[in-house]
Design a protein around this motif. Structure first.
Motif, PDB file in Angstrom:
ATOM      1  N   THR A   4       0.840  -1.181   0.000  1.00  0.00           N
ATOM      2  CA  THR A   4       0.000   0.000   0.000  1.00  0.00           C
ATOM      3  C   THR A   4       0.882   1.241   0.000  1.00  0.00           C
ATOM      4  O   THR A   4       1.860   1.326   0.729  1.00  0.00           O
ATOM      5  CB  THR A   4      -0.915   0.000   1.238  1.00  0.00           C
ATOM      6  N   ALA A   5       0.538   2.197  -0.837  1.00  0.00           N
ATOM      7  CA  ALA A   5       1.346   3.406  -1.014  1.00  0.00           C
ATOM      8  C   ALA A   5       1.121   4.393   0.113  1.00  0.00           C
ATOM      9  O   ALA A   5       0.063   4.444   0.709  1.00  0.00           O
ATOM     10  CB  ALA A   5       0.985   4.073  -2.334  1.00  0.00           C
ATOM     11  N   ARG A   6       2.145   5.191   0.356  1.00  0.00           N
ATOM     12  CA  ARG A   6       2.001   6.359   1.228  1.00  0.00           C
ATOM     13  C   ARG A   6       1.633   7.520   0.332  1.00  0.00           C
ATOM     14  O   ARG A   6       2.244   7.723  -0.714  1.00  0.00           O
ATOM     15  CB  ARG A   6       3.307   6.653   1.933  1.00  0.00           C
ATOM     16  N   THR A   7       0.647   8.260   0.720  1.00  0.00           N
ATOM     17  CA  THR A   7       0.235   9.413  -0.085  1.00  0.00           C
ATOM     18  C   THR A   7       0.302  10.690   0.741  1.00  0.00           C
ATOM     19  O   THR A   7      -0.609  11.494   0.740  1.00  0.00           O
ATOM     20  CB  THR A   7      -1.187   9.224  -0.645  1.00  0.00           C
ATOM     21  N   ASP A   8       1.408  10.869   1.445  1.00  0.00           N
ATOM     22  CA  ASP A   8       1.602  12.098   2.213  1.00  0.00           C
ATOM     23  C   ASP A   8       1.733  13.256   1.229  1.00  0.00           C
ATOM     24  O   ASP A   8       2.492  13.183   0.268  1.00  0.00           O
ATOM     25  CB  ASP A   8       2.873  12.012   3.052  1.00  0.00           C
ATOM     26  N   PHE A   9       0.988  14.306   1.476  1.00  0.00           N
ATOM     27  CA  PHE A   9       1.030  15.467   0.608  1.00  0.00           C
ATOM     28  C   PHE A   9       1.927  16.547   1.213  1.00  0.00           C
ATOM     29  O   PHE A   9       1.945  16.736   2.414  1.00  0.00           O
ATOM     30  CB  PHE A   9      -0.374  16.047   0.409  1.00  0.00           C
ATOM     31  N   VAL A  10       2.648  17.250   0.347  1.00  0.00           N
ATOM     32  CA  VAL A  10       3.417  18.417   0.752  1.00  0.00           C
ATOM     33  C   VAL A  10       2.582  19.621   0.353  1.00  0.00           C
ATOM     34  O   VAL A  10       2.271  19.803  -0.823  1.00  0.00           O
ATOM     35  CB  VAL A  10       4.791  18.459   0.051  1.00  0.00           C
ATOM     36  N   ARG A  11       2.194  20.421   1.341  1.00  0.00           N
ATOM     37  CA  ARG A  11       1.386  21.616   1.081  1.00  0.00           C
ATOM     38  C   ARG A  11       2.295  22.842   1.204  1.00  0.00           C
ATOM     39  O   ARG A  11       2.752  23.162   2.292  1.00  0.00           O
ATOM     40  CB  ARG A  11       0.229  21.708   2.070  1.00  0.00           C
ATOM     41  N   PRO A  12       2.542  23.520   0.081  1.00  0.00           N
ATOM     42  CA  PRO A  12       3.492  24.646   0.119  1.00  0.00           C
ATOM     43  C   PRO A  12       2.901  25.884   0.789  1.00  0.00           C
ATOM     44  O   PRO A  12       1.725  26.197   0.609  1.00  0.00           O
ATOM     45  CB  PRO A  12       3.758  24.916  -1.364  1.00  0.00           C
ATOM     46  N   ASP A  13       3.726  26.574   1.569  1.00  0.00           N
ATOM     47  CA  ASP A  13       3.331  27.871   2.103  1.00  0.00           C
ATOM     48  C   ASP A  13       3.760  28.933   1.080  1.00  0.00           C
ATOM     49  O   ASP A  13       4.296  28.603   0.018  1.00  0.00           O
ATOM     50  CB  ASP A  13       3.947  28.108   3.487  1.00  0.00           C
ATOM     51  N   GLU A  14       3.515  30.199   1.391  1.00  0.00           N
ATOM     52  CA  GLU A  14       3.827  31.279   0.449  1.00  0.00           C
ATOM     53  C   GLU A  14       5.306  31.297   0.049  1.00  0.00           C
ATOM     54  O   GLU A  14       5.648  31.481  -1.115  1.00  0.00           O
ATOM     55  CB  GLU A  14       3.433  32.634   1.039  1.00  0.00           C
ATOM     56  N   ALA A  15       6.181  31.095   1.034  1.00  0.00           N
ATOM     57  CA  ALA A  15       7.620  31.115   0.737  1.00  0.00           C
ATOM     58  C   ALA A  15       7.994  29.956  -0.192  1.00  0.00           C
ATOM     59  O   ALA A  15       8.752  30.138  -1.150  1.00  0.00           O
ATOM     60  CB  ALA A  15       8.431  31.043   2.027  1.00  0.00           C
ATOM     61  N   VAL A  65       6.413  18.791 -10.359  1.00  0.00           N
ATOM     62  CA  VAL A  65       6.163  18.990  -8.928  1.00  0.00           C
ATOM     63  C   VAL A  65       6.279  20.476  -8.597  1.00  0.00           C
ATOM     64  O   VAL A  65       5.420  21.045  -7.899  1.00  0.00           O
ATOM     65  CB  VAL A  65       7.146  18.146  -8.074  1.00  0.00           C
ATOM     66  N   LEU A  66       7.324  21.122  -9.096  1.00  0.00           N
ATOM     67  CA  LEU A  66       7.519  22.547  -8.840  1.00  0.00           C
ATOM     68  C   LEU A  66       6.361  23.384  -9.397  1.00  0.00           C
ATOM     69  O   LEU A  66       5.930  24.354  -8.769  1.00  0.00           O
ATOM     70  CB  LEU A  66       8.846  23.027  -9.432  1.00  0.00           C
ATOM     71  N   ALA A  67       5.850  23.015 -10.567  1.00  0.00           N
ATOM     72  CA  ALA A  67       4.735  23.753 -11.167  1.00  0.00           C
ATOM     73  C   ALA A  67       3.507  23.691 -10.257  1.00  0.00           C
ATOM     74  O   ALA A  67       2.827  24.701 -10.035  1.00  0.00           O
ATOM     75  CB  ALA A  67       4.412  23.199 -12.551  1.00  0.00           C
ATOM     76  N   VAL A  75       1.216  18.354  -3.186  1.00  0.00           N
ATOM     77  CA  VAL A  75       1.841  17.399  -4.099  1.00  0.00           C
ATOM     78  C   VAL A  75       2.219  16.133  -3.349  1.00  0.00           C
ATOM     79  O   VAL A  75       2.645  16.183  -2.199  1.00  0.00           O
ATOM     80  CB  VAL A  75       3.114  18.018  -4.735  1.00  0.00           C
ATOM     81  N   SER A  76       2.079  15.007  -4.051  1.00  0.00           N
ATOM     82  CA  SER A  76       2.529  13.725  -3.527  1.00  0.00           C
ATOM     83  C   SER A  76       3.080  12.921  -4.696  1.00  0.00           C
ATOM     84  O   SER A  76       2.589  13.050  -5.819  1.00  0.00           O
ATOM     85  CB  SER A  76       1.359  12.969  -2.890  1.00  0.00           C
ATOM     86  N   VAL A  77       4.088  12.119  -4.448  1.00  0.00           N
ATOM     87  CA  VAL A  77       4.640  11.257  -5.485  1.00  0.00           C
ATOM     88  C   VAL A  77       4.293   9.819  -5.107  1.00  0.00           C
ATOM     89  O   VAL A  77       4.605   9.375  -4.000  1.00  0.00           O
ATOM     90  CB  VAL A  77       6.175  11.432  -5.605  1.00  0.00           C
ATOM     91  N   VAL A  78       3.626   9.127  -6.031  1.00  0.00           N
ATOM     92  CA  VAL A  78       3.208   7.751  -5.798  1.00  0.00           C
ATOM     93  C   VAL A  78       3.672   6.905  -6.979  1.00  0.00           C
ATOM     94  O   VAL A  78       3.362   7.239  -8.127  1.00  0.00           O
ATOM     95  CB  VAL A  78       1.665   7.650  -5.668  1.00  0.00           C
TER      96      VAL A  78
END
Length: 153
Positions: A4-15, A65-67, A75-78
């Protein structure tokens, strides 16, 4: 055997959004001027002795990912072969879990059962999402054409 995959998301702040936007601009220019290369050498922290050789495909993925980060999207990479729980799959489609289970039970999205639990391959889920996106684009194009024909646009 897949897990089973991990789908942790990275939520960017303004910086992080700003940093991602600047990096994306530089990376895009670099990729356009160096197309055809198989690998890219990255200098870490400005130290020429500290370089990494990275496959071009990884850099292209990083640009995507950067876009998304620059646009403020989580973003999450699976991996494509990874299996998702029904909740993870529902979250990726932005639908309710019961709706996703109906899609699975109706055979719209392939899945397998592990005991009583359903598992969905990320690749199959993304294929379903791509098909839906293509259908929506085709409908939007058709509506746009009708607007033009009727002189509404």
């Amino acid at each position: 055997m897949t897990s089973t995959a991990r789908t942790d998301f990275v939520r960017p702040d303004e910086a992080a959004m700003h940093t991602a936007d600047v990096a994306l601009g530089r990376m895009t220019k670099y990729l356009h001027s160096h197309h055809g290369k198989r690998n890219i050498r990255l200098v870490v922290d400005g130290d020429p002795k500290n370089t990494l050789e990275v496959p071009l495909a990884a850099i292209e993925l990083l640009a995507r990912v950067l876009a998304h980060m620059a646009a403020g999207q989580a973003v999450s990479v699976v991996p494509a072969h990874a299996e998702l729980t029904t909740q993870q799959a529902a979250d990726m489609l932005n639908v309710s879990r019961p709706y996703l289970i109906k899609l699975l039970d109706d055979g719209v999205i392939p899945h397998r059962k592990v005991g009583k639990h359903r598992r969905v391959r990320a690749e199959d889920l993304l294929g379903y999402k791509r098909q839906g996106d293509q259908k929506r684009r085709a409908i939007a194009d058709e509506l746009g054409e009708l607007d033009r024909e009727m002189g509404l646009y």
